[in-house]
Design a protein around this motif. Structure first.
Motif, PDB file in Angstrom:
ATOM      1  N   SER A  60      36.267  46.235  47.204  1.00 51.18           N
ATOM      2  CA  SER A  60      35.628  46.177  45.888  1.00 51.18           C
ATOM      3  C   SER A  60      35.350  47.578  45.360  1.00 51.18           C
ATOM      4  N   TRP A  62      37.033  50.326  46.117  1.00 53.09           N
ATOM      5  CA  TRP A  62      38.315  50.921  45.733  1.00 53.09           C
ATOM      6  C   TRP A  62      38.798  50.375  44.402  1.00 53.09           C
ATOM      7  N   LYS A  63      38.603  49.079  44.183  1.00 54.59           N
ATOM      8  CA  LYS A  63      39.039  48.483  42.911  1.00 54.59           C
ATOM      9  C   LYS A  63      38.204  49.003  41.744  1.00 54.59           C
ATOM     10  N   LEU A  66      39.506  52.432  41.121  1.00 59.17           N
ATOM     11  CA  LEU A  66      40.830  52.354  40.511  1.00 59.17           C
ATOM     12  C   LEU A  66      40.718  52.032  39.026  1.00 59.17           C
ATOM     13  N   SER A 101      34.576  49.482  32.810  1.00 57.08           N
ATOM     14  CA  SER A 101      34.950  48.873  34.089  1.00 57.08           C
ATOM     15  C   SER A 101      33.750  48.201  34.750  1.00 57.08           C
ATOM     16  N   HIS A 105      33.061  44.071  35.394  1.00 61.29           N
ATOM     17  CA  HIS A 105      32.692  43.533  36.706  1.00 61.29           C
ATOM     18  C   HIS A 105      31.399  42.720  36.612  1.00 61.29           C
ATOM     19  N   SER A 111      37.440  41.233  40.605  1.00 60.17           N
ATOM     20  CA  SER A 111      38.526  42.156  40.934  1.00 60.17           C
ATOM     21  C   SER A 111      39.362  41.671  42.116  1.00 60.17           C
ATOM     22  N   ASP A 112      38.890  40.676  42.846  1.00 58.59           N
ATOM     23  CA  ASP A 112      39.699  40.102  43.922  1.00 58.59           C
ATOM     24  C   ASP A 112      40.720  39.093  43.397  1.00 58.59           C
ATOM     25  N   PHE A 117      41.745  41.230  37.760  1.00 54.49           N
ATOM     26  CA  PHE A 117      41.881  42.659  38.019  1.00 54.49           C
ATOM     27  C   PHE A 117      42.833  43.299  37.010  1.00 54.49           C
TER      28      PHE A 117
END
Length: 190
Positions: A60, A62-63, A66, A101, A105, A111-112, A117
């Motif tokens: 999570s 890292w996303k 990103l 972002s 969320h 994001s999974d 995503f």
């Protein structure tokens, strides 16, 4: 621990030296900036702790990074190809990418889920690009002496630097062809 310390020091340095000192408080003594760095480190630690409280996994995190990076990526790349991008362009891109972002969320985009995503990425990039372009045109460009010094040092392509190149006719620009756009220059320089 070393990674955390590095990131906190980097973040505090960026906030104080590149933003606070440059735009808000230009003439304070060094002791003031050291104190401001200490407060920036505390602030970053608190914000980081709050963000990690809401993250369920390293994936999570890292996303989220990103998504934020995708929003700022275009301005960070284009600054090498277009003279008009200024510090405010980059600051606005960072703030808007983080805000958009994070808001997506918090509004339930997962994001999974690959589709969510993808939407996070598309919306973040689109909104961030609109924001930094608007800020670029609404704020003055960098000072001419700064632009010319940068041009002399880096010799970017004429494609986006022609007005600055005209102020430094003695500098031979790098290739203006397709090799510049992909970062390939096969010529040897002495």
């Amino acid at each position: 621990m070393s990674t955390i310390a590095t990131q906190l020091n980097w973040g505090a340095s960026y906030l104080v030296n590149d933003f606070y000192r440059r735009f808000l408080r230009k003439t304070a003594d060094e002791r003031h900036y050291v104190r401001a760095s200490q407060w920036a480190t505390v602030l970053l630690t608190i914000v980081s702790a709050a963000v990690t409280f809401y993250l369920e996994s390293i994936g999570s995190a890292w996303k989220l990074l990103l998504g934020i990076g995708a929003g700022t990526g275009l301005v960070l790349l284009l600054r090498w190809f277009w003279w008009r991008i200024n510090a405010w362009s980059e600051v606005s891109a960072m703030i808007s990418a983080f805000t958009v972002s994070t808001a997506l969320h918090l509004r339930g985009f997962d994001s999974d889920n690959p589709r969510d995503f993808a939407w996070i990425m598309i919306i973040t990039v689109a909104v961030t690009t609109a924001v930094w372009l608007a800020v670029t045109f609404l704020t003055p460009p960098e000072r001419q002496d700064t632009l010319v010094a940068f041009y002399r040092r880096t010799r970017p392509s004429l494609a986006g630097w022609r007005p600055v190149a005209a102020m430094a006719p003695d500098v031979k620009p790098s290739d203006t062809g397709w090799r510049t756009w992909i970062g390939l220059d096969l010529r040897c320089r002495a």
